[in-house]
Scaffold this active site. Structure first.
Site, PDB file in Angstrom:
ATOM      1  N   GLU A 292       0.882  -4.954  13.726  1.00  0.00           N
ATOM      2  CA  GLU A 292      -0.293  -4.985  14.595  1.00  0.00           C
ATOM      3  C   GLU A 292      -0.885  -6.396  14.617  1.00  0.00           C
ATOM      4  OE1 GLU A 292      -3.354  -2.253  13.352  1.00  0.00           O
ATOM      5  OE2 GLU A 292      -4.169  -2.086  15.366  1.00  0.00           O
TER       6      GLU A 292
ATOM      7  N   ARG B 229       0.813  -1.223   0.000  1.00  0.00           N
ATOM      8  CA  ARG B 229       0.000   0.000   0.000  1.00  0.00           C
ATOM      9  C   ARG B 229       0.844   1.269   0.000  1.00  0.00           C
ATOM     10  NH1 ARG B 229      -3.704  -1.170   4.847  1.00  0.00           N
ATOM     11  NH2 ARG B 229      -2.611  -3.157   4.992  1.00  0.00           N
TER      12      ARG B 229
HETATM   13  O1  LIG Z   1       2.380   0.834  11.637  1.00  0.00           O
HETATM   14  P1  LIG Z   1       2.311  -0.634  11.343  1.00  0.00           P
HETATM   15  O2  LIG Z   1       1.841  -1.432  12.535  1.00  0.00           O
HETATM   16  O3  LIG Z   1       3.592  -1.175  10.808  1.00  0.00           O
HETATM   17  O4  LIG Z   1       1.176  -0.864  10.265  1.00  0.00           O
HETATM   18  C1  LIG Z   1       1.088  -0.127   9.086  1.00  0.00           C
HETATM   19  C2  LIG Z   1       1.534  -0.928   7.913  1.00  0.00           C
HETATM   20  O5  LIG Z   1       0.652  -2.058   7.747  1.00  0.00           O
HETATM   21  C3  LIG Z   1       0.185  -2.091   6.411  1.00  0.00           C
HETATM   22  O6  LIG Z   1       1.007  -2.840   5.588  1.00  0.00           O
HETATM   23  P2  LIG Z   1       0.981  -4.454   5.532  1.00  0.00           P
HETATM   24  O7  LIG Z   1       2.254  -4.968   6.140  1.00  0.00           O
HETATM   25  O8  LIG Z   1      -0.304  -4.961   6.093  1.00  0.00           O
HETATM   26  O9  LIG Z   1       1.117  -4.792   4.023  1.00  0.00           O
HETATM   27  P3  LIG Z   1       0.366  -4.337   2.685  1.00  0.00           P
HETATM   28  O10 LIG Z   1       0.744  -2.899   2.437  1.00  0.00           O
HETATM   29  O11 LIG Z   1       1.002  -5.255   1.699  1.00  0.00           O
HETATM   30  O12 LIG Z   1      -1.117  -4.520   2.836  1.00  0.00           O
HETATM   31  C4  LIG Z   1       0.199  -0.638   5.975  1.00  0.00           C
HETATM   32  O13 LIG Z   1       0.219  -0.488   4.565  1.00  0.00           O
HETATM   33  C5  LIG Z   1       1.429  -0.094   6.637  1.00  0.00           C
HETATM   34  O14 LIG Z   1       2.593  -0.307   5.865  1.00  0.00           O
HETATM   35  N1  LIG Z   2      -5.657  -1.049  11.515  1.00  0.00           N
HETATM   36  C1  LIG Z   2      -5.147  -1.162  10.284  1.00  0.00           C
HETATM   37  N2  LIG Z   2      -5.885  -0.817   9.195  1.00  0.00           N
HETATM   38  C2  LIG Z   2      -5.365  -0.930   7.941  1.00  0.00           C
HETATM   39  N3  LIG Z   2      -4.137  -1.377   7.699  1.00  0.00           N
HETATM   40  C3  LIG Z   2      -3.378  -1.740   8.746  1.00  0.00           C
HETATM   41  N4  LIG Z   2      -2.126  -2.206   8.820  1.00  0.00           N
HETATM   42  C4  LIG Z   2      -1.830  -2.414  10.121  1.00  0.00           C
HETATM   43  N5  LIG Z   2      -2.851  -2.081  10.915  1.00  0.00           N
HETATM   44  C5  LIG Z   2      -3.838  -1.652  10.073  1.00  0.00           C
END
Ligand SMILES: O=P(O)(O)OC[C@H]1O[C@H](OP(=O)(O)OP(=O)(O)O)[C@H](O)[C@@H]1O
Ligand SMILES: Nc1ncnc2[nH]cnc12
Length: 149
Positions: free
Chosen positions: A98, A61
């Site tokens: 998370e 993302r």
């Molecule tokens: O502050 P944090 O606890 O690190 O969470 C935020 C991160 O989690 C999500 O990525 P994710 O690893 O889920 O991967 P994605 O972007 O591939 O969905 C989001 O895009 C952030 O990068």
């Molecule tokens: N609460 C949340 N919503 C969307 N993306 C996430 N990645 C980690 N925590 C998230």
């Protein structure tokens, strides 16, 4: 001043992907070109007057916002990826999320010493991903050669 309330384009999904997590779903914002464009404009406005050489962002993302922002700011885009995706030599960093844990990698020559780097992501939850990206960038700075006199 924009008329668009960006928060209205972020949908809350309770208990996804696990019970107790309130998932902030950005897909409604991405589906609306005015809202998406406004989000990029607002990010760019935060960077006004700053010299930025490169944007570092983690897949997946983070890429969605980092790539158009890099074009708008006329700077490079350095991808941080999940393990085994980058073809050249990498630095790796393991971190907690998370809802799980992960490892991220960056090319060893992705960021050059002395560059001003902007970190971009769609959202902060624990901050673990952002911290991992910062650690990867710090490791990209090769140590200074020893000084002789
Ligand atoms: O502050 P944090 O606890 O690190 O969470 C935020 C991160 O989690 C999500 O990525 P994710 O690893 O889920 O991967 P994605 O972007 O591939 O969905 C989001 O895009 C952030 O990068
Ligand atoms: N609460 C949340 N919503 C969307 N993306 C996430 N990645 C980690 N925590 C998230």
């Amino acid at each position: 001043m924009s008329e668009i309330d960006l928060k209205a384009y972020i949908r809350d999904i309770p208990d996804f992907p696990k019970p107790g997590i309130l998932f902030r779903d950005i897909t409604p914002l991405l589906a609306n070109p005015h809202a998406f464009n406004e989000a990029i404009d607002q990010m760019a406005a935060h960077c006004e007057g700053k010299k930025i050489d490169a944007i570092v962002a983690a897949e997946a993302r983070g890429f969605i916002f980092a790539a158009p922002l890099a074009l708008k700011l006329n700077c490079g885009f350095v991808p941080v990826r999940k393990p085994g995706k980058l073809p050249f030599d990498t630095h790796a960093f393991h971190y907690e999320l998370e809802y799980g844990s992960d490892t991220l990698e960056i090319h060893i020559d992705g960021v050059q010493p002395g560059q001003n780097v902007l970190m971009v992501d769609d959202l902060l939850a624990t901050g673990g991903t952002m911290k991992a990206c910062c650690n990867l960038v710090k490791r990209s700075e090769p140590p200074l050669p020893a000084a002789v006199s």
